[in-house]
Design a protein around this motif. Sequence first.
Motif, PDB file in Angstrom:
ATOM      1  N   LEU A  97     -27.784  -7.954  23.006  1.00  0.00           N
ATOM      2  CA  LEU A  97     -28.282  -6.730  22.434  1.00  0.00           C
ATOM      3  C   LEU A  97     -27.473  -6.638  21.325  1.00  0.00           C
ATOM      4  O   LEU A  97     -27.939  -6.370  20.190  1.00  0.00           O
ATOM      5  N   TYR A  98     -26.162  -7.121  21.447  1.00  0.00           N
ATOM      6  CA  TYR A  98     -24.902  -6.818  20.194  1.00  0.00           C
ATOM      7  C   TYR A  98     -25.583  -7.805  19.239  1.00  0.00           C
ATOM      8  O   TYR A  98     -25.454  -7.408  18.098  1.00  0.00           O
ATOM      9  N   LEU A  99     -25.954  -8.873  19.659  1.00  0.00           N
ATOM     10  CA  LEU A  99     -25.967 -10.133  18.835  1.00  0.00           C
ATOM     11  C   LEU A  99     -27.282  -9.683  17.865  1.00  0.00           C
ATOM     12  O   LEU A  99     -27.354  -9.766  16.817  1.00  0.00           O
ATOM     13  N   SER A 100     -28.210  -9.146  18.436  1.00  0.00           N
ATOM     14  CA  SER A 100     -29.663  -8.623  17.854  1.00  0.00           C
ATOM     15  C   SER A 100     -29.367  -7.556  16.882  1.00  0.00           C
ATOM     16  O   SER A 100     -29.799  -7.367  15.840  1.00  0.00           O
ATOM     17  N   ARG A 101     -28.408  -6.754  17.118  1.00  0.00           N
ATOM     18  CA  ARG A 101     -27.939  -5.428  16.255  1.00  0.00           C
ATOM     19  C   ARG A 101     -26.762  -5.962  15.037  1.00  0.00           C
ATOM     20  O   ARG A 101     -26.634  -5.374  14.092  1.00  0.00           O
ATOM     21  N   HIS A 102     -26.220  -7.066  15.196  1.00  0.00           N
ATOM     22  CA  HIS A 102     -25.281  -7.853  14.452  1.00  0.00           C
ATOM     23  C   HIS A 102     -25.357  -9.271  14.093  1.00  0.00           C
ATOM     24  O   HIS A 102     -24.536 -10.132  14.984  1.00  0.00           O
ATOM     25  N   PRO A 103     -26.450  -9.769  13.491  1.00  0.00           N
ATOM     26  CA  PRO A 103     -26.863 -11.020  13.493  1.00  0.00           C
ATOM     27  C   PRO A 103     -26.117 -12.045  12.632  1.00  0.00           C
ATOM     28  O   PRO A 103     -26.083 -13.268  12.761  1.00  0.00           O
ATOM     29  N   LEU A 104     -25.330 -11.239  11.852  1.00  0.00           N
ATOM     30  CA  LEU A 104     -24.476 -12.077  11.046  1.00  0.00           C
ATOM     31  C   LEU A 104     -22.814 -12.389  11.296  1.00  0.00           C
ATOM     32  O   LEU A 104     -22.468 -11.444  11.965  1.00  0.00           O
ATOM     33  N   CYS A 105     -22.400 -13.360  11.152  1.00  0.00           N
ATOM     34  CA  CYS A 105     -20.840 -13.471  11.419  1.00  0.00           C
ATOM     35  C   CYS A 105     -20.021 -12.698  10.615  1.00  0.00           C
ATOM     36  O   CYS A 105     -20.120 -12.713   9.365  1.00  0.00           O
ATOM     37  N   ALA A 106     -19.134 -11.920  11.076  1.00  0.00           N
ATOM     38  CA  ALA A 106     -18.271 -10.978  10.339  1.00  0.00           C
ATOM     39  C   ALA A 106     -17.492 -11.831   9.721  1.00  0.00           C
ATOM     40  O   ALA A 106     -16.876 -11.480   8.384  1.00  0.00           O
ATOM     41  N   GLU A 107     -16.562 -12.693  10.131  1.00  0.00           N
ATOM     42  CA  GLU A 107     -15.484 -13.364   9.183  1.00  0.00           C
ATOM     43  C   GLU A 107     -16.278 -14.139   8.075  1.00  0.00           C
ATOM     44  O   GLU A 107     -15.727 -14.032   7.142  1.00  0.00           O
TER      45      GLU A 107
ATOM     46  N   ARG B  45     -18.942 -13.011   6.578  1.00  0.00           N
ATOM     47  CA  ARG B  45     -19.207 -12.158   5.434  1.00  0.00           C
ATOM     48  C   ARG B  45     -18.146 -11.674   4.554  1.00  0.00           C
ATOM     49  O   ARG B  45     -18.149 -11.627   3.542  1.00  0.00           O
ATOM     50  N   ARG B  46     -16.935 -11.722   5.412  1.00  0.00           N
ATOM     51  CA  ARG B  46     -15.781 -11.311   4.852  1.00  0.00           C
ATOM     52  C   ARG B  46     -15.379 -12.295   3.583  1.00  0.00           C
ATOM     53  O   ARG B  46     -14.659 -11.817   2.700  1.00  0.00           O
ATOM     54  N   GLN B  47     -15.812 -13.488   3.817  1.00  0.00           N
ATOM     55  CA  GLN B  47     -15.581 -14.663   2.898  1.00  0.00           C
ATOM     56  C   GLN B  47     -16.651 -14.822   1.756  1.00  0.00           C
ATOM     57  O   GLN B  47     -16.844 -15.675   1.133  1.00  0.00           O
ATOM     58  N   GLY B  48     -17.754 -13.921   1.903  1.00  0.00           N
ATOM     59  CA  GLY B  48     -18.725 -13.860   1.111  1.00  0.00           C
ATOM     60  C   GLY B  48     -19.796 -14.950   1.176  1.00  0.00           C
ATOM     61  O   GLY B  48     -20.733 -15.115   0.657  1.00  0.00           O
ATOM     62  N   ARG B  49     -20.041 -15.489   2.825  1.00  0.00           N
ATOM     63  CA  ARG B  49     -20.843 -16.182   3.151  1.00  0.00           C
ATOM     64  C   ARG B  49     -21.746 -15.328   4.157  1.00  0.00           C
ATOM     65  O   ARG B  49     -21.567 -14.439   4.845  1.00  0.00           O
ATOM     66  N   THR B  50     -23.105 -16.024   4.086  1.00  0.00           N
ATOM     67  CA  THR B  50     -23.990 -15.377   5.290  1.00  0.00           C
ATOM     68  C   THR B  50     -24.426 -16.317   6.040  1.00  0.00           C
ATOM     69  O   THR B  50     -25.070 -17.444   5.798  1.00  0.00           O
ATOM     70  N   VAL B  51     -23.960 -16.391   7.371  1.00  0.00           N
ATOM     71  CA  VAL B  51     -24.100 -17.274   8.571  1.00  0.00           C
ATOM     72  C   VAL B  51     -24.364 -16.498   9.695  1.00  0.00           C
ATOM     73  O   VAL B  51     -23.787 -15.404  10.029  1.00  0.00           O
ATOM     74  N   ALA B  52     -25.226 -17.271  10.656  1.00  0.00           N
ATOM     75  CA  ALA B  52     -25.831 -16.427  11.681  1.00  0.00           C
ATOM     76  C   ALA B  52     -24.690 -16.437  12.946  1.00  0.00           C
ATOM     77  O   ALA B  52     -24.102 -17.458  12.812  1.00  0.00           O
ATOM     78  N   ALA B  53     -24.544 -15.170  13.564  1.00  0.00           N
ATOM     79  CA  ALA B  53     -23.587 -15.185  14.626  1.00  0.00           C
ATOM     80  C   ALA B  53     -24.140 -15.812  15.669  1.00  0.00           C
ATOM     81  O   ALA B  53     -25.400 -15.517  15.955  1.00  0.00           O
ATOM     82  N   SER B  54     -23.262 -16.217  16.536  1.00  0.00           N
ATOM     83  CA  SER B  54     -23.580 -16.670  17.953  1.00  0.00           C
ATOM     84  C   SER B  54     -22.784 -16.429  19.175  1.00  0.00           C
ATOM     85  O   SER B  54     -23.165 -16.592  20.297  1.00  0.00           O
TER      86      SER B  54
ATOM     87  N   ALA C  37     -19.118  -9.947  15.818  1.00  0.00           N
ATOM     88  CA  ALA C  37     -20.317 -10.921  15.836  1.00  0.00           C
ATOM     89  C   ALA C  37     -19.594 -12.018  15.088  1.00  0.00           C
ATOM     90  O   ALA C  37     -19.291 -11.817  14.021  1.00  0.00           O
ATOM     91  N   LEU C  38     -19.672 -13.295  15.843  1.00  0.00           N
ATOM     92  CA  LEU C  38     -18.871 -14.538  14.959  1.00  0.00           C
ATOM     93  C   LEU C  38     -19.865 -15.720  15.236  1.00  0.00           C
ATOM     94  O   LEU C  38     -20.546 -15.971  16.167  1.00  0.00           O
ATOM     95  N   CYS C  39     -19.706 -16.519  14.143  1.00  0.00           N
ATOM     96  CA  CYS C  39     -20.333 -17.808  14.384  1.00  0.00           C
ATOM     97  C   CYS C  39     -19.248 -18.729  15.227  1.00  0.00           C
ATOM     98  O   CYS C  39     -18.348 -18.253  15.480  1.00  0.00           O
ATOM     99  N   LYS C  40     -19.922 -19.803  15.940  1.00  0.00           N
ATOM    100  CA  LYS C  40     -18.986 -20.696  16.687  1.00  0.00           C
ATOM    101  C   LYS C  40     -17.794 -21.234  16.135  1.00  0.00           C
ATOM    102  O   LYS C  40     -16.771 -21.012  16.686  1.00  0.00           O
ATOM    103  N   PRO C  41     -17.743 -21.636  14.729  1.00  0.00           N
ATOM    104  CA  PRO C  41     -16.825 -22.220  14.187  1.00  0.00           C
ATOM    105  C   PRO C  41     -15.497 -21.325  13.882  1.00  0.00           C
ATOM    106  O   PRO C  41     -14.461 -21.367  14.233  1.00  0.00           O
ATOM    107  N   CYS C  42     -15.826 -19.961  13.557  1.00  0.00           N
ATOM    108  CA  CYS C  42     -15.244 -18.820  13.356  1.00  0.00           C
ATOM    109  C   CYS C  42     -14.491 -18.387  14.664  1.00  0.00           C
ATOM    110  O   CYS C  42     -13.311 -18.184  14.850  1.00  0.00           O
ATOM    111  N   HIS C  43     -14.988 -18.393  15.684  1.00  0.00           N
ATOM    112  CA  HIS C  43     -14.701 -17.974  16.996  1.00  0.00           C
ATOM    113  C   HIS C  43     -13.672 -18.877  17.466  1.00  0.00           C
ATOM    114  O   HIS C  43     -12.465 -18.680  17.987  1.00  0.00           O
ATOM    115  N   ASP C  44     -14.169 -20.208  17.386  1.00  0.00           N
ATOM    116  CA  ASP C  44     -13.173 -21.346  17.666  1.00  0.00           C
ATOM    117  C   ASP C  44     -11.916 -21.145  17.108  1.00  0.00           C
ATOM    118  O   ASP C  44     -10.817 -21.492  17.765  1.00  0.00           O
TER     119      ASP C  44
END
Length: 112
Positions: free
Chosen positions: A41-51, A53-62, A85-92
């Motif tokens: 549910l959270y990812l459906s409401r926040h589909p983009l990686c927050a980190e 986005r802070r760096q000016g990129r548009t990447v899907a969060a997982s 919400a983060l993408c896997k590389p940012c979370h790792d």
Amino acid sequence: MLTTPGYCDKHLRSIRRQQDEHRGSAAARGYDARWRKARALYLSRHPLCAECRRQGRTVAASVVDHIRPHKGNRTIFWDERNWQALCKPCHDAKTAREDGGFGRPGKQPADR
């Protein structure tokens, strides 16, 4: 087939089993069916990686990340204000910084 540098699938499973014995399985740490539903549910409401986005990129969060590690505290675990919400590389990368990847001591984030 190598999945992690230096470890074959068989030995990687053994290492992960040892880690789970030390810190508890994902389910034992609260990542159960209730979490999977909340995460989806959270990812459906926040589909983009927050980190990203802070760096000016548009990447899907997982991944739904706990901004401040909960360390078993159920109140912090379920507080959506502590989720991002983060993408896997940012979370790792964040996890390695905080937990000390590759045997290094981790750095804890400042309290918010």
